[in-house]
Scaffold this motif. Structure first.
Motif, short mmCIF file in Angstrom:
data_model
loop_
_atom_site.label_atom_id
_atom_site.label_comp_id
_atom_site.label_asym_id
_atom_site.label_seq_id
_atom_site.Cartn_x
_atom_site.Cartn_y
_atom_site.Cartn_z
N THR A 1 -8.59 -1.30 5.83
CA THR A 1 -8.20 -2.70 5.69
C THR A 1 -8.35 -3.43 7.02
O THR A 1 -8.87 -4.55 7.07
CB THR A 1 -6.74 -2.80 5.20
OG1 THR A 1 -6.62 -2.10 3.97
CG2 THR A 1 -6.33 -4.23 5.02
N ILE B 1 -10.57 4.39 -2.75
CA ILE B 1 -9.96 3.49 -1.75
C ILE B 1 -11.06 2.72 -1.03
O ILE B 1 -10.96 1.51 -0.82
CB ILE B 1 -9.10 4.30 -0.76
CG1 ILE B 1 -7.90 4.91 -1.46
CG2 ILE B 1 -8.65 3.44 0.41
CD1 ILE B 1 -7.12 5.90 -0.63
N ILE C 1 -5.70 -4.40 -4.23
CA ILE C 1 -5.05 -3.10 -4.01
C ILE C 1 -4.12 -2.73 -5.15
O ILE C 1 -3.63 -1.60 -5.20
CB ILE C 1 -4.29 -3.06 -2.67
CG1 ILE C 1 -3.09 -4.00 -2.69
CG2 ILE C 1 -5.20 -3.35 -1.51
CD1 ILE C 1 -2.09 -3.69 -1.61
N LEU D 1 0.83 -1.20 0.00
CA LEU D 1 0.00 0.00 0.00
C LEU D 1 0.87 1.26 0.00
O LEU D 1 0.54 2.25 -0.65
CB LEU D 1 -0.92 0.02 1.23
CG LEU D 1 -2.26 -0.66 1.12
CD1 LEU D 1 -2.97 -0.68 2.46
CD2 LEU D 1 -3.13 -0.02 0.07
N ALA E 1 -6.40 4.00 4.18
CA ALA E 1 -6.45 2.68 3.56
C ALA E 1 -6.09 1.58 4.56
O ALA E 1 -6.72 0.51 4.58
CB ALA E 1 -5.52 2.63 2.35
N ILE F 1 -11.38 -1.33 -1.10
CA ILE F 1 -11.23 -2.05 0.18
C ILE F 1 -12.58 -2.23 0.84
O ILE F 1 -12.73 -2.03 2.03
CB ILE F 1 -10.24 -1.31 1.09
CG1 ILE F 1 -8.93 -1.05 0.37
CG2 ILE F 1 -9.95 -2.11 2.34
CD1 ILE F 1 -7.91 -0.28 1.16
N LEU G 1 -4.93 0.49 -6.99
CA LEU G 1 -4.74 1.81 -6.38
C LEU G 1 -3.55 2.51 -7.04
O LEU G 1 -2.64 1.88 -7.55
CB LEU G 1 -4.48 1.67 -4.88
CG LEU G 1 -5.65 1.21 -4.03
CD1 LEU G 1 -5.19 0.96 -2.60
CD2 LEU G 1 -6.76 2.24 -4.04
#
Length: 147
Positions: A112, A142, A130, A95, A108, A146, A133
């Protein structure tokens, strides 16, 4: 004093005998020798236990037998938590490559954690998602990825 080196020698012979087809009969004979030795040890152990049951069935021996079982069972949650931590760590490092804005990255990560909790399967399911992203991702994007 002589049994352990003899068993080690037989074990080495067994490994070597497994390698080729022409020595399979030697491996079979060594297997039978191991079976006979194991049965002999079992019979001797049962005989000694029945002759001195009070020396065998006591609290100290019970603790000695149960301690490895208890330690093994109590290690399972620790190992699971380490696996969860490692999966989160790999996901969060990735990430960090996709999201450069610290606020978005924190968002994020929290998102998560809320979605996956302590479930490794959910973390692994989320991991490939992901990849979509990018540095300019909005919080709405986001949240969609997620979720």
């Amino acid at each position: 004093m002589f049994i352990l080196p003899a068993l080690a020698f037989l074990a080495m012979l067994q490994v070597i005998a497994e390698k080729e087809e022409r020595t399979k009969i030697v491996k079979t004979e060594i297997d039978w020798i191991f079976v006979i030795i194991a049965v002999t040890f079992l019979i001797i152990s049962i005989r000694d236990i029945t002759n001195d049951i009070t020396g065998f069935a006591n609290y100290s021996n019970l603790k000695s037998f149960l301690l490895p079982v208890i330690l093994s069972i109590s290690f399972i949650p620790c190992a699971y938590l380490i696996a969860v931590f490692m999966n989160y760590e790999m996901l969060f490092v990735r990430l960090g490559f996709y999201l450069k804005n610290k606020g978005d990255l924190r968002f994020a990560k929290l998102r998560t954690l809320q979605k996956c909790g302590l479930q490794i399967s959910k973390i692994r399911t989320l991991s490939p998602k992901i990849n979509s992203l990018y540095n300019g991702s909005t919080r709405e994007e986001i949240k969609d990825i997620i979720s």
